[in-house]
Scaffold this motif. Structure first.
Motif, PDB file in Angstrom:
ATOM      1  N   VAL A 156       2.262  -6.233  -6.553  1.00 53.48           N
ATOM      2  CA  VAL A 156       1.191  -5.243  -6.413  1.00 53.48           C
ATOM      3  C   VAL A 156       0.038  -5.825  -5.599  1.00 53.48           C
ATOM      4  O   VAL A 156      -0.523  -5.154  -4.719  1.00 53.48           O
ATOM      5  CB  VAL A 156       0.699  -4.774  -7.806  1.00 53.48           C
ATOM      6  CG1 VAL A 156      -0.597  -3.986  -7.700  1.00 53.48           C
ATOM      7  CG2 VAL A 156       1.780  -3.944  -8.481  1.00 53.48           C
ATOM      8  N   TRP A 157      -0.302  -7.085  -5.865  1.00 52.84           N
ATOM      9  CA  TRP A 157      -1.388  -7.730  -5.123  1.00 52.84           C
ATOM     10  C   TRP A 157      -1.055  -7.820  -3.638  1.00 52.84           C
ATOM     11  O   TRP A 157      -1.898  -7.524  -2.791  1.00 52.84           O
ATOM     12  CB  TRP A 157      -1.655  -9.115  -5.709  1.00 52.84           C
ATOM     13  CG  TRP A 157      -2.762  -9.834  -5.012  1.00 52.84           C
ATOM     14  CD1 TRP A 157      -4.102  -9.605  -5.115  1.00 52.84           C
ATOM     15  CD2 TRP A 157      -2.621 -10.903  -4.065  1.00 52.84           C
ATOM     16  NE1 TRP A 157      -4.793 -10.465  -4.303  1.00 52.84           N
ATOM     17  CE2 TRP A 157      -3.913 -11.279  -3.651  1.00 52.84           C
ATOM     18  CE3 TRP A 157      -1.521 -11.581  -3.539  1.00 52.84           C
ATOM     19  CZ2 TRP A 157      -4.118 -12.296  -2.734  1.00 52.84           C
ATOM     20  CZ3 TRP A 157      -1.743 -12.594  -2.638  1.00 52.84           C
ATOM     21  CH2 TRP A 157      -3.027 -12.941  -2.241  1.00 52.84           C
TER      22      TRP A 157
ATOM     23  N   ASN B  10      -1.837  -3.277   2.643  1.00 48.70           N
ATOM     24  CA  ASN B  10      -2.449  -1.982   2.936  1.00 48.70           C
ATOM     25  C   ASN B  10      -3.853  -2.147   3.484  1.00 48.70           C
ATOM     26  O   ASN B  10      -4.281  -1.411   4.382  1.00 48.70           O
ATOM     27  CB  ASN B  10      -2.469  -1.104   1.688  1.00 48.70           C
ATOM     28  CG  ASN B  10      -1.110  -0.518   1.388  1.00 48.70           C
ATOM     29  OD1 ASN B  10      -0.264  -0.435   2.259  1.00 48.70           O
ATOM     30  ND2 ASN B  10      -0.909  -0.119   0.151  1.00 48.70           N
ATOM     31  N   SER B  11      -4.586  -3.119   2.947  1.00 55.06           N
ATOM     32  CA  SER B  11      -5.935  -3.381   3.439  1.00 55.06           C
ATOM     33  C   SER B  11      -5.891  -3.867   4.878  1.00 55.06           C
ATOM     34  O   SER B  11      -6.683  -3.420   5.727  1.00 55.06           O
ATOM     35  CB  SER B  11      -6.601  -4.428   2.550  1.00 55.06           C
ATOM     36  OG  SER B  11      -7.822  -4.832   3.093  1.00 55.06           O
TER      37      SER B  11
ATOM     38  N   ARG C 139      -1.218  -4.343  -1.958  1.00 61.26           N
ATOM     39  CA  ARG C 139      -2.596  -3.916  -1.738  1.00 61.26           C
ATOM     40  C   ARG C 139      -3.227  -4.686  -0.584  1.00 61.26           C
ATOM     41  O   ARG C 139      -3.981  -4.126   0.215  1.00 61.26           O
ATOM     42  CB  ARG C 139      -3.417  -4.114  -3.013  1.00 61.26           C
ATOM     43  CG  ARG C 139      -3.012  -3.140  -4.120  1.00 61.26           C
ATOM     44  CD  ARG C 139      -3.890  -3.258  -5.311  1.00 61.26           C
ATOM     45  NE  ARG C 139      -5.230  -2.808  -4.943  1.00 61.26           N
ATOM     46  CZ  ARG C 139      -6.279  -2.914  -5.729  1.00 61.26           C
ATOM     47  NH1 ARG C 139      -6.161  -3.460  -6.911  1.00 61.26           N
ATOM     48  NH2 ARG C 139      -7.451  -2.481  -5.333  1.00 61.26           N
ATOM     49  N   LYS C 140      -2.925  -5.973  -0.495  1.00 63.37           N
ATOM     50  CA  LYS C 140      -3.454  -6.789   0.595  1.00 63.37           C
ATOM     51  C   LYS C 140      -2.920  -6.294   1.939  1.00 63.37           C
ATOM     52  O   LYS C 140      -3.660  -6.189   2.911  1.00 63.37           O
ATOM     53  CB  LYS C 140      -3.056  -8.240   0.355  1.00 63.37           C
ATOM     54  CG  LYS C 140      -3.804  -9.226   1.184  1.00 63.37           C
ATOM     55  CD  LYS C 140      -5.255  -9.187   0.814  1.00 63.37           C
ATOM     56  CE  LYS C 140      -5.842 -10.561   0.859  1.00 63.37           C
ATOM     57  NZ  LYS C 140      -7.281 -10.525   0.699  1.00 63.37           N
TER      58      LYS C 140
END
Length: 56
Positions: A33-34, A40-41, A37-38
């Motif tokens: 998940v981390w 996607n950022s 998200r990274k």
């Protein structure tokens, strides 16, 4: 010579055997998940940069 400690209760030994099967998948899920998200950022930032470059 290493001797297995006989004073450990069956409950503690069962928890000790089951705990890695619970903790390891949780750690893997948190890391996935981390990373998503990274990524996607980073993707959002790159899209903003591309949009700025297209407008100029």
């Amino acid at each position: 010579m290493l001797v297995f400690p006989a004073f450990i209760t069956p409950t503690v030994s069962i928890i000790g055997m089951i705990l890695p099967f619970i903790v390891l998948p949780v750690i893997v899920i948190v890391l996935v998940v981390w990373h998503v998200r990274k990524l996607n950022s980073i993707d959002g930032t790159l899209r903003e940069i591309l949009e700025i470059l297209k407008n100029n």
